[in-house]
Structures are given as structure tokens and as C-alpha cells.
Design a protein around this motif. Structure first.
Motif, short mmCIF file in Angstrom:
data_model
loop_
_atom_site.label_atom_id
_atom_site.label_comp_id
_atom_site.label_asym_id
_atom_site.label_seq_id
_atom_site.Cartn_x
_atom_site.Cartn_y
_atom_site.Cartn_z
N ASP A 36 5.40 -14.36 6.44
CA ASP A 36 4.33 -13.72 7.21
C ASP A 36 3.00 -14.43 6.91
OD1 ASP A 36 2.38 -12.01 8.30
OD2 ASP A 36 3.59 -10.23 7.92
N ARG A 58 0.06 -13.70 7.51
CA ARG A 58 -1.09 -12.84 7.22
C ARG A 58 -1.28 -12.61 5.72
NH1 ARG A 58 0.98 -8.10 11.05
NH2 ARG A 58 2.89 -8.80 9.98
N ASP A 90 1.65 -4.31 7.11
CA ASP A 90 0.88 -4.14 8.34
C ASP A 90 0.42 -2.70 8.55
OD1 ASP A 90 0.00 -5.24 11.05
OD2 ASP A 90 1.32 -3.61 11.69
N GLU A 132 -2.76 -2.18 6.70
CA GLU A 132 -3.86 -2.84 7.38
C GLU A 132 -4.31 -2.03 8.59
OE1 GLU A 132 -5.61 -5.55 6.41
OE2 GLU A 132 -4.44 -5.27 4.59
#
Length: 228
Positions: A115, A117, A163, A166
Motif C-alpha cells: 500500500d 499510502r 484506511d 484515516e
């Protein structure tokens, strides 16, 4: 014919659900996931064995795929192991990272991208694990944990989607939820967990096992693929 997997699945899932349902259990996120029916549980044999690693990785791949298709909040995945039940905190931590390394190596072998991110470097403040292209962090539970919030009858790894946190942060809900958990943890243990840091302030790898570690602690994980 007796089927151990089915019997263990029902028994260990019920055990975990009862533990989370206890009023004293501090993690409101886990309570929400269980209430919504979005806490998946997989029963496995031994946390210090690679026997079930393919099954675990298969489940993580499915979760990542399902989440990209339906980004419903408060999804979580718990792997509850039958044992061993007598691991010390360092022994549990060692077994946790053995499973993590094995699962990550399978992710690389299956051609999954990390990932983008998050960082694959466990020393980086933005580190998270990645399975099936989605970032995860782990909460470890086991019988001999020193923190009451991490104490459970069976060794357990709870995989949470990065996620989602986030998204909570973007919606201004993260700090409120974090404070609720800290307050409940303090009520249970008499003090707040010194290892809980915000993502980006320190590597979350230090938090996974629940053991209190100092600055000299070195994470044994090494990503074997090529992070982009």
C-alpha cells in the motif's frame, strides 16, 4: 466425523465475542464492529506455527478486496489461535512477528503491491503492514499480557484497516474515539497505555504485541519485496 476446524471456529469465535462484549473491554471500535456484524474471526491452531498462514493470508486478501468494493466502516479481522496459552510477553511478541513475516512474504510471493499510502520500513513513523494492497495494523492479545486490555484467554491477532482510521481522522472523529479508548483503558488498568502513539508520531510496530518497549527495541520485520 468430528471436524476440529468447525468446532474450534464456533468455540473460539464465541469466546472472543464474549470478551469484547464485556462492559470493561476498552476498544469501542471492536465493539462497534461486532455489533455491526463486521468483525470476522478465523480460528487457527498455534500462533508459533506456520500451519495456518496460507488460510490467514487468504482471508486478508478477501478482506482487502471486499473493503475496496464496499468501504463500510468498522470492519476488522481477528485470528484466534488455540494456543500456546503460556507464552511470556517476549515469546508472544516473537511469535507475532514470525506470523507477520510469513504473511508478508506470502503477499510478495502472490505479487501484491505494498500500500503506497504507508511505509514498509518498521522504523518509519508512517509504517503499517500491507496485505492485498491494503494497509493494516495489528492489535495482539494473549493470556499473559501485562496490560489488562490486551489480556485474553487465547493468543489473538486483530487486523485493522489503516484506511478506516484515516477516514475517521478526516471526519474529525479520530481523536474523540482515541480518547474514549484511553479513558476506558485507564479505568481498567489504573493508567493509560504508554505505548499508544498517534500514527505518524512513532512507528506503530512498537504497539502491536502490547508489550512495553523502550527506545532500544528493534523491530524484527523486514519487507522482502520492493516498496514503491
Amino acid at each position: 466425523m468430528f471436524n476440529w476446524k468447525h468446532e474450534a471456529q464456533d468455540r473460539l469465535e464465541a469466546l472472543l465475542f464474549a470478551h469484547i462484549d464485556d462492559r470493561a473491554f476498552p476498544c469501542v471500535g471492536a465493539k462497534s464492529a461486532m455489533a455491526r456484524g463486521t468483525l470476522d474471526v478465523l480460528a487457527c491452531s498455534s500462533i508459533d506455527s506456520a500451519w495456518d498462514d496460507v488460510r490467514i493470508h487468504d482471508a486478508l486478501m478477501r478482506l482487502a478486496e471486499d473493503y475496496r468494493r464496499d468501504r463500510a466502516m468498522y470492519r476488522s479481522f481477528a485470528v484466534v489461535f488455540e494456543g500456546p496459552g503460556d507464552l511470556s510477553e517476549p515469546e508472544f511478541e516473537r511469535a507475532l512477528w514470525q506470523r507477520v513475516q510469513s504473511l508478508s512474504d506470502k503477499d510478495v510471493w502472490r505479487g501484491q503491491d505494498y500500500d503506497a499510502r504507508v511505509s514498509a520500513d518498521p522504523d518509519n513513523p508512517h509504517f503499517s503492514l500491507s496485505f492485498g494492497g491494503e494497509a493494516f495494523f495489528i492489535v495482539g492479545l494473549h493470556p499473559r499480557a501485562s496490560r489488562p486490555a490486551r489480556r485474553f484467554e487465547r493468543p489473538t491477532l486483530v487486523f485493522n484497516l489503516h484506511d478506516q482510521f484515516e477516514r475517521l481522522r478526516a471526519e474529525g472523529k479520530y481523536e474523540t474515539m482515541r480518547e474514549k479508548i484511553l479513558v476506558r483503558d485507564e479505568a481498567l488498568a489504573g493508567s493509560r497505555n504508554p505505548m499508544l502513539a498517534r500514527h505518524g508520531a512513532a512507528s506503530e510496530a512498537r504497539q502491536y504485541s502490547g508489550r512495553v518497549v523502550d527506545e532500544r527495541w528493534a523491530c524484527p520485520f523486514h519487507y522482502s519485496g520492493e516498496a514503491k
